[in-house]
Design a protein around this motif. Structure first.
Motif, PDB file in Angstrom:
ATOM      1  N   ILE A 105       4.214  17.291   2.751  1.00  0.00           N
ATOM      2  CA  ILE A 105       4.819  18.620   2.740  1.00  0.00           C
ATOM      3  C   ILE A 105       4.625  19.278   1.380  1.00  0.00           C
ATOM      4  CG2 ILE A 105       6.564  17.882   4.425  1.00  0.00           C
ATOM      5  CD1 ILE A 105       8.622  18.206   2.109  1.00  0.00           C
ATOM      6  N   PHE A 106       4.637  20.590   1.417  1.00  0.00           N
ATOM      7  CA  PHE A 106       4.546  21.405   0.202  1.00  0.00           C
ATOM      8  C   PHE A 106       5.741  22.344   0.197  1.00  0.00           C
ATOM      9  CE2 PHE A 106       3.096  24.288  -2.968  1.00  0.00           C
ATOM     10  CZ  PHE A 106       2.058  23.691  -3.661  1.00  0.00           C
ATOM     11  N   LEU A 107       6.421  22.459  -0.934  1.00  0.00           N
ATOM     12  CA  LEU A 107       7.579  23.331  -1.074  1.00  0.00           C
ATOM     13  C   LEU A 107       7.169  24.575  -1.853  1.00  0.00           C
ATOM     14  CD1 LEU A 107      10.195  20.590  -2.081  1.00  0.00           C
ATOM     15  CD2 LEU A 107       9.761  21.515   0.208  1.00  0.00           C
ATOM     16  N   PHE A 108       7.316  25.743  -1.235  1.00  0.00           N
ATOM     17  CA  PHE A 108       6.857  26.992  -1.849  1.00  0.00           C
ATOM     18  C   PHE A 108       8.000  27.998  -1.869  1.00  0.00           C
ATOM     19  CE2 PHE A 108       4.775  31.182  -1.725  1.00  0.00           C
ATOM     20  CZ  PHE A 108       3.890  31.065  -2.795  1.00  0.00           C
ATOM     21  N   GLY A 109       8.366  28.462  -3.079  1.00  0.00           N
ATOM     22  CA  GLY A 109       9.410  29.475  -3.198  1.00  0.00           C
ATOM     23  C   GLY A 109      10.626  28.975  -3.932  1.00  0.00           C
ATOM     24  N   VAL A 162       4.246  23.353   5.233  1.00  0.00           N
ATOM     25  CA  VAL A 162       4.588  24.114   4.025  1.00  0.00           C
ATOM     26  C   VAL A 162       5.927  24.798   4.280  1.00  0.00           C
ATOM     27  CG1 VAL A 162       3.908  25.934   2.418  1.00  0.00           C
ATOM     28  CG2 VAL A 162       2.153  24.502   3.501  1.00  0.00           C
ATOM     29  N   MET A 163       6.967  24.369   3.546  1.00  0.00           N
ATOM     30  CA  MET A 163       8.279  24.976   3.649  1.00  0.00           C
ATOM     31  C   MET A 163       8.329  26.174   2.696  1.00  0.00           C
ATOM     32  SD  MET A 163       9.714  22.791   5.727  1.00  0.00           S
ATOM     33  CE  MET A 163       9.706  21.065   6.227  1.00  0.00           C
ATOM     34  N   VAL A 164       8.645  27.355   3.225  1.00  0.00           N
ATOM     35  CA  VAL A 164       8.586  28.591   2.442  1.00  0.00           C
ATOM     36  C   VAL A 164       9.989  29.171   2.283  1.00  0.00           C
ATOM     37  CG1 VAL A 164       7.552  30.884   2.264  1.00  0.00           C
ATOM     38  CG2 VAL A 164       6.290  29.032   3.385  1.00  0.00           C
ATOM     39  N   SER A 165      10.379  29.429   1.048  1.00  0.00           N
ATOM     40  CA  SER A 165      11.705  29.985   0.761  1.00  0.00           C
ATOM     41  C   SER A 165      11.567  31.151  -0.210  1.00  0.00           C
ATOM     42  CB  SER A 165      12.621  28.905   0.168  1.00  0.00           C
ATOM     43  OG  SER A 165      13.902  29.437  -0.130  1.00  0.00           O
ATOM     44  N   LEU A 166      11.219  32.315   0.343  1.00  0.00           N
ATOM     45  CA  LEU A 166      11.081  33.526  -0.462  1.00  0.00           C
ATOM     46  C   LEU A 166      12.110  34.584  -0.071  1.00  0.00           C
ATOM     47  CD1 LEU A 166       7.174  33.879  -0.330  1.00  0.00           C
ATOM     48  CD2 LEU A 166       8.541  32.927  -2.200  1.00  0.00           C
ATOM     49  N   GLY A 167      12.875  34.325   0.981  1.00  0.00           N
ATOM     50  CA  GLY A 167      13.844  35.305   1.464  1.00  0.00           C
ATOM     51  C   GLY A 167      13.208  36.292   2.418  1.00  0.00           C
ATOM     52  N   CYS A 168      14.018  36.766   3.361  1.00  0.00           N
ATOM     53  CA  CYS A 168      13.549  37.765   4.338  1.00  0.00           C
ATOM     54  C   CYS A 168      13.651  39.167   3.733  1.00  0.00           C
ATOM     55  CB  CYS A 168      14.422  37.669   5.594  1.00  0.00           C
ATOM     56  SG  CYS A 168      14.035  38.874   6.889  1.00  0.00           S
ATOM     57  N   PRO A 169      12.643  40.016   3.865  1.00  0.00           N
ATOM     58  CA  PRO A 169      11.423  39.882   4.671  1.00  0.00           C
ATOM     59  C   PRO A 169      10.202  39.369   3.906  1.00  0.00           C
ATOM     60  CG  PRO A 169      11.653  42.146   3.962  1.00  0.00           C
ATOM     61  CD  PRO A 169      12.839  41.408   3.397  1.00  0.00           C
ATOM     62  N   LYS A 170      10.398  39.031   2.635  1.00  0.00           N
ATOM     63  CA  LYS A 170       9.261  38.658   1.793  1.00  0.00           C
ATOM     64  C   LYS A 170       8.522  37.441   2.326  1.00  0.00           C
ATOM     65  CE  LYS A 170       8.140  37.703  -3.070  1.00  0.00           C
ATOM     66  NZ  LYS A 170       8.707  37.519  -4.436  1.00  0.00           N
ATOM     67  N   GLN A 171       9.261  36.418   2.766  1.00  0.00           N
ATOM     68  CA  GLN A 171       8.587  35.190   3.195  1.00  0.00           C
ATOM     69  C   GLN A 171       7.796  35.397   4.489  1.00  0.00           C
ATOM     70  OE1 GLN A 171      11.907  32.508   3.374  1.00  0.00           O
ATOM     71  NE2 GLN A 171      12.475  33.056   5.457  1.00  0.00           N
ATOM     72  N   GLU A 172       8.334  36.212   5.394  1.00  0.00           N
ATOM     73  CA  GLU A 172       7.619  36.477   6.637  1.00  0.00           C
ATOM     74  C   GLU A 172       6.337  37.264   6.378  1.00  0.00           C
ATOM     75  OE1 GLU A 172      11.439  35.066   7.425  1.00  0.00           O
ATOM     76  OE2 GLU A 172      11.001  36.951   6.362  1.00  0.00           O
ATOM     77  N   VAL A 189      11.928  28.949   6.009  1.00  0.00           N
ATOM     78  CA  VAL A 189      13.281  28.393   6.121  1.00  0.00           C
ATOM     79  C   VAL A 189      14.285  29.024   5.154  1.00  0.00           C
ATOM     80  CG1 VAL A 189      12.544  26.196   7.102  1.00  0.00           C
ATOM     81  CG2 VAL A 189      12.612  26.456   4.620  1.00  0.00           C
ATOM     82  N   GLY A 190      13.821  29.888   4.266  1.00  0.00           N
ATOM     83  CA  GLY A 190      14.719  30.685   3.429  1.00  0.00           C
ATOM     84  C   GLY A 190      15.826  29.927   2.739  1.00  0.00           C
ATOM     85  N   GLY A 191      17.083  30.219   3.153  1.00  0.00           N
ATOM     86  CA  GLY A 191      18.258  29.667   2.486  1.00  0.00           C
ATOM     87  C   GLY A 191      18.469  28.189   2.673  1.00  0.00           C
ATOM     88  N   ALA A 192      17.614  27.514   3.432  1.00  0.00           N
ATOM     89  CA  ALA A 192      17.757  26.069   3.621  1.00  0.00           C
ATOM     90  C   ALA A 192      17.503  25.309   2.318  1.00  0.00           C
ATOM     91  CB  ALA A 192      16.811  25.570   4.708  1.00  0.00           C
TER      92      ALA A 192
END
Length: 252
Positions: A105-109, A162-172, A189-192
Motif C-alpha cells: 500500500i501507498f499512503l498519499f495525503g 493507494v489510500m488517498v487523504s486530501l479531503g473532498c472534493p480535492k481527493q476525488e 478515504v479522507g478523514g480515515a
C-alpha cells in the motif's frame, strides 16, 4: 458491475459491504487502474453545485454509500436497503485482507505527523502489510512537474492499493485526473487517516447508526465545519425531499 441509483446528484452503487470489498481487492491485486469514491452529504452537494466535479465522480469505478443519509436515501426513495460503506470502516477491513496476502500500500495525503503515526499503527496492527511509500503533498495546487513526480514515485513502488487523504472534493478530483496513470486502485478515504492514526476520535457507535456522526465532528472542529455543515446539510435535505416528491409524482 452493480446497478447504480441516483441520490440527489450522484450515481451510487447498490452493493453490500462485502461485495464492494471483494471488488476492490480484485482490482488492487490485479493492479487495475481504478478509483473508489465514498459518497457522503458533502460530496453529493458539491457534485450538485459543480458539474465538472460531478463528471469526475461519475468516472469512478465505484461510488459507495459512505454517509448514513446516503444509505438511508436508498430506502426512502427506492425502497431498497443499502448498507452503509464508510471509508473509516472500509480502510481497516481492507488492511485486514491485505495483511493476509502481504499486499503493498501507498499512503498519499494528510500531514507528515498523521502519516508517521498512521504508518506506526498499520505496522503494529497489520504487520504483513507492506507500506511501500508515504507522501504528504503541499496544501496548494500542484504544478504539472509536481504531479508527474508524485505519480512517478507511486508507480516506482508498484503498490496494490493507494489510500488517498486530501479531503473532498480535492481527493476525488486528483484521483479522477490521475488514476489511469497509476497501476493500482485509489481509495479516497479522507478523514480515515487521522482517526486511524489516533489523532482524532470517531463518534460513538450509536451516533454512527443514527446518522449523527457529523454532530460529533462538528464539536471537534466547530470553526472549520460549522458553515459547511449549515449549508451542505440544509441543501442536501432540500434536494432529497425534492427528489422524493418527484419520484412519487412519477409513480402516480
Amino acid at each position: 458491475m452493480s446497478k447504480k441509483f441516483k441520490i440527489v446528484s450522484l450515481s451510487v452503487n447498490y452493493l453490500s459491504f462485502e461485495e464492494s470489498l471483494n471488488k476492490v481487492i480484485q482490482l488492487g491485486l490485479s493492479h487495475e487502474p481504478s478509483f473508489i469514491c465514498f459518497a457522503n452529504v458533502h460530496m453529493a452537494t458539491e457534485a450538485y453545485l459543480d458539474n465538472s466535479f460531478l463528471q469526475r465522480v461519475d468516472r469512478a469505478t465505484l461510488v459507495l454509500a459512505d454517509g448514513k443519509p446516503i444509505a438511508a436515501a436508498f430506502r426512502w426513495i427506492y425502497n431498497k436497503k443499502q448498507e452503509r460503506i464508510a471509508g473509516m470502516d472500509f480502510m481497516p477491513r481492507l488492511l485486514r485482507v491485505a495483511d493476509t496476502v502481504r499486499a503493498k500500500i501507498f499512503l498519499f495525503g494528510s500531514t507528515n505527523e498523521v502519516l508517521d503515526r498512521l504508518k506506526l499503527k498499520i505496522n503494529l496492527d497489520y504487520p504483513n502489510v507492506v507500506i511501500v511509500g508515504v507522501l504528504s503533498p503541499p496544501f496548494r495546487i500542484l504544478s504539472p512537474d509536481e504531479q508527474i513526480s508524485y505519480i512517478d514515485q507511486i508507480n516506482q513502488h508498484n503498490p496494490h492499493f493507494v489510500m488517498v487523504s486530501l479531503g473532498c472534493p480535492k481527493q476525488e478530483k486528483w484521483m479522477a485526473d490521475n488514476y489511469k496513470k497509476i497501476n493500482a486502485v485509489l481509495l479516497g478515504v479522507g478523514g480515515a487517516f487521522p482517526v486511524m492514526a489516533g489523532i482524532q476520535k470517531r463518534s460513538p457507535k450509536w451516533m454512527q447508526h443514527a446518522g449523527l456522526e457529523w454532530c460529533y465532528r462538528l464539536v471537534q472542529e466547530p470553526i472549520r465545519l460549522f458553515k459547511r455543515y449549515l449549508t451542505t446539510n440544509s441543501l442536501f435535505i432540500y434536494l432529497l425531499i425534492r427528489q422524493w416528491i418527484s419520484t412519487k409524482l412519477k409513480i402516480r
